[in-house]
Enzyme design. Structure first.
Site, short mmCIF file in Angstrom:
data_model
loop_
_atom_site.label_atom_id
_atom_site.label_comp_id
_atom_site.label_asym_id
_atom_site.label_seq_id
_atom_site.Cartn_x
_atom_site.Cartn_y
_atom_site.Cartn_z
N ASP A 429 0.82 -1.22 0.00
CA ASP A 429 0.00 0.00 0.00
C ASP A 429 0.85 1.27 0.00
OD1 ASP A 429 -2.20 -1.57 0.12
OD2 ASP A 429 -2.55 -1.30 2.26
P1 NAP Z 1 0.97 -4.00 3.12
O1 NAP Z 1 0.29 -3.05 2.24
O2 NAP Z 1 0.17 -4.62 4.21
O3 NAP Z 1 1.60 -5.14 2.20
C1 NAP Z 1 2.42 -6.12 2.72
C2 NAP Z 1 2.86 -7.03 1.58
O4 NAP Z 1 3.87 -7.87 2.11
C3 NAP Z 1 1.76 -7.91 1.04
O5 NAP Z 1 1.36 -7.48 -0.23
C4 NAP Z 1 2.39 -9.33 1.02
O6 NAP Z 1 2.26 -9.88 -0.28
C5 NAP Z 1 3.85 -9.07 1.38
N1 NAP Z 1 4.43 -10.12 2.24
C6 NAP Z 1 3.87 -10.68 3.32
N2 NAP Z 1 4.71 -11.60 3.84
C7 NAP Z 1 5.82 -11.58 3.07
C8 NAP Z 1 7.06 -12.31 3.12
N3 NAP Z 1 7.30 -13.24 4.05
N4 NAP Z 1 7.98 -12.04 2.18
C9 NAP Z 1 7.74 -11.11 1.22
N5 NAP Z 1 6.59 -10.40 1.14
C10 NAP Z 1 5.65 -10.63 2.07
O7 NAP Z 1 2.24 -3.35 3.82
P2 NAP Z 1 2.79 -1.85 3.80
O8 NAP Z 1 3.08 -1.43 2.41
O9 NAP Z 1 3.84 -1.83 4.84
O10 NAP Z 1 1.56 -0.97 4.25
C11 NAP Z 1 1.09 -0.93 5.58
C12 NAP Z 1 -0.42 -0.85 5.58
O11 NAP Z 1 -0.87 -0.96 6.92
C13 NAP Z 1 -0.94 0.45 5.02
O12 NAP Z 1 -2.17 0.24 4.33
C14 NAP Z 1 -1.20 1.24 6.27
O13 NAP Z 1 -2.19 2.25 6.11
C15 NAP Z 1 -1.70 0.15 7.21
N6 NAP Z 1 -1.57 0.58 8.59
C16 NAP Z 1 -0.34 0.79 9.12
C17 NAP Z 1 -0.24 1.29 10.40
C18 NAP Z 1 1.08 1.60 11.03
O14 NAP Z 1 1.07 2.24 12.07
N7 NAP Z 1 2.17 1.18 10.45
C19 NAP Z 1 -1.38 1.54 11.13
C20 NAP Z 1 -2.61 1.29 10.54
C21 NAP Z 1 -2.68 0.80 9.28
P3 NAP Z 1 2.33 -11.49 -0.50
O15 NAP Z 1 1.25 -12.04 0.36
O16 NAP Z 1 2.12 -11.68 -1.95
O17 NAP Z 1 3.67 -11.92 -0.04
#
Ligand code: NAP
Length: 502
Positions: A429
């Site tokens: 994301d």
């Molecule tokens: P993300 O959008 O959740 O994407 C994570 C990706 O990691 C997935 O597409 C997954 O694809 C891949 N993945 C999972 N396990 C893996 C592994 N072992 N090896 C390689 N890839 C792996 O993560 P992000 O880009 O960090 O975004 C964070 C999200 O969380 C945002 O939408 C944000 O708004 C939300 N959020 C964050 C917080 C905060 O405080 N950080 C708070 C609230 C909400 P595969 O399954 O294909 O591997």
């Protein structure tokens, strides 16, 4: 009779610590809390900040037990007065807390914090309830709001906020740990139900504070019924507040509940007249709100939108551009190595997948190989990458990645077109261009790291899994993007080995 007189005499001769010393200890504890929180703001000082705040808490707890009134009770008959339970509770709580904190994985931290918040809310509720239940001359006391307006209003609010925090946090914990479905639950008339619950809670508060409105006679009984009704309805409110919130928004909700648990503690401080509880509660309350606002800003959401929109309910079809039909192109580790070997500037963009794979140590190894090879290496940190604020910073600090290499989103974005390679490690994301180009996307408006502007983009992920928001990512199908499928740790380890073959 003789024993009683002797016990009373012993109590009176107990070595009381002057109130000034106790208050001084409370001030020292508060200063340590503030100093500790300040140090939590930077990775290098965070550990010592945690230790300093813990020391503050130890001083506060010891000071409570040395308080003259408390000592009077426990020197006469400390078992009967419950202090054996206090020390037993401290021992059991410390043991459970230490073991749990040691065992928890970084990806499990939000769940653990959710439980801590819930128990914090429950503790405040019980403190206020026990104050309410105190007997006066062997009979239930009447709580006179005219005589003690602050403590009576605080008592009810402690119970209200404590109960909401308790059930809300338990539900949040269940959703996050996938004990129950993490999807938002929305139903017709939800807002009406919520409004009714709030009305009942307010009505119970009015009856509690002014029992004469209901019955001129037995005020104590009316207040007891009103308080129990308040507890029941607030427990329900905690559930109805968290039900419509989706998996992806849970970390923000947990931060909000954290703030509420602080508020409940501060209120409990007014009820039992304890200054350190008021200060500590306000600190937790304020920092929770600030963190919530930071997360909302980074996701370009308002708190109202987060609480009432059911964001996590978005499915992959909610974006117009989702599923354009183009297929992502994969590349082998060997071919990726050839590109990296020639690269002069490489930026790593870590995300939740790096935390899942626990790839931070091998990432550091690869960064070192690239630097040895003459490339300039940096790490782009999105404020909400992962599942809690600072998630990536903590992981990279654990792997000893130099702090100077970490770049904020605002620092790295202008430099992105100059980067030879961007390596996206389990981020989705936070690098999705739809956030700035697709108005129909649920993440539209969220600032992103512009990985797509680098000359070549390698995306490391296991397969076609979506990110937290559940939407497609057009970055994966851009002409300059190549996918390297597999667990991030295994992929990076293979790249490190390729450098070793030179
Ligand atoms: P993300 O959008 O959740 O994407 C994570 C990706 O990691 C997935 O597409 C997954 O694809 C891949 N993945 C999972 N396990 C893996 C592994 N072992 N090896 C390689 N890839 C792996 O993560 P992000 O880009 O960090 O975004 C964070 C999200 O969380 C945002 O939408 C944000 O708004 C939300 N959020 C964050 C917080 C905060 O405080 N950080 C708070 C609230 C909400 P595969 O399954 O294909 O591997």
């Amino acid at each position: 009779m003789n024993t009683l007189i002797l016990a009373q005499a012993a109590a009176e001769s107990a070595p009381a610590v002057p109130a000034t010393v106790i208050n001084l200890a409370y001030i020292v504890a508060c200063v340590l809390f503030i100093f500790g929180i300040k140090r939590l703001g930077k990775t290098e000082t965070a550990r010592s900040g945690n230790a300093i705040s813990s020391l503050g808490m130890l001083i506060a707890v010891v000071a409570v037990f040395l308080d003259a009134d408390v000592m009077k009770s426990w020197t006469t008959d400390w078992i009967q007065n419950g202090y054996l339970w206090c020390f037993g509770g401290i021992a059991v709580g410390a043991l459970v807390g230490a073991v749990w904190a040691k065992k928890v994985k970084m990806t499990g931290m939000p769940e653990l914090v959710a439980l801590f918040n819930g128990f914090g809310g429950l503790a405040s509720l019980l403190v206020a309830w026990s104050e309410f239940a105190k007997l006066e001359n062997g009979a239930p006391a009447v709580h006179d709001v005219a005589a003690n307006p602050v403590s009576e209003v605080s008592l009810y609010l402690t119970i209200l906020i404590g109960a909401i925090t308790f059930t809300g946090s338990l539900l949040a914990w269940g959703k996050l740990s996938e004990k129950i479905s993490g999807r938002p639950v929305l139903f017709a008339g939800q807002q009406v139900v919520n409004a009714l619950i709030v009305l009942v809670a307010l009505a119970a508060m009015v009856v509690y504070l002014f029992p004469g409105l209901v019955s001129a006679g037995d005020a104590a009984t009316v207040q007891t019924v009103a308080l129990y009704a308040g507890i029941a309805v607030s427990l329900l409110m905690g559930i109805t507040i968290v039900l419509p919130i989706g998996g992806g928004d849970m970390p923000v909700v947990i931060s909000l509940l954290n703030s509420l648990s602080g508020l409940a503690a501060a209120m409990a401080g007014f009820v039992i007249n304890n200054n350190v509880l008021v200060v500590a509660g306000c600190l937790v309350g304020a920092s929770g709100v600030i963190l919530t606002v930071i997360m909302c800003k980074a996701m370009n959401r308002s708190i109202g939108n987060l609480l009432f929109s059911g964001f996590g309910a978005a499915d992959s079809g909610s974006s117009k551009k989702a599923g354009t039909g183009a297929e992502p192109k994969a590349v082998s580790v060997e071919d990726a190595y050839l590109v990296l070997e020639a690269a002069r500037s490489v930026v790593f963009i870590p995300g939740y997948g790096m935390a899942v794979a626990q790839a931070q140590h091998v990432v550091k190894e690869l960064a070192a190989k690239l630097e040895d090879n003459g490339a300039e290496v940096s790490f782009a940190i999105h404020p909400v990458a992962g599942r809690m604020p600072g998630h990536m910073n903590v992981l990279l600090a654990e792997a000893d990645v130099p702090y100077e290499q970490l770049k904020t989103m605002d620092e790295i974005n202008p430099m992105m077109p100059m980067q030879d390679v961007a390596i996206v490690i389990g981020a989705n994301d936070v690098v999705n261009p739809a956030a700035s180009s697709d108005k129909s996307s649920p993440i539209y408006g969220m600032p992103i790291i512009k990985a797509n502007e680098a000359r070549t983009v390698f995306v490391l992920k296991r397969g076609k899994g979506k990110g937290f928001s559940g939407i497609e990512n057009e970055l994966f199908t851009l002409p300059n993007t190549r996918m390297i499928y597999g667990d991030a740790k295994a992929t990076i380890s293979s790249l490190v080995s390729e450098f070793g073959k030179e």
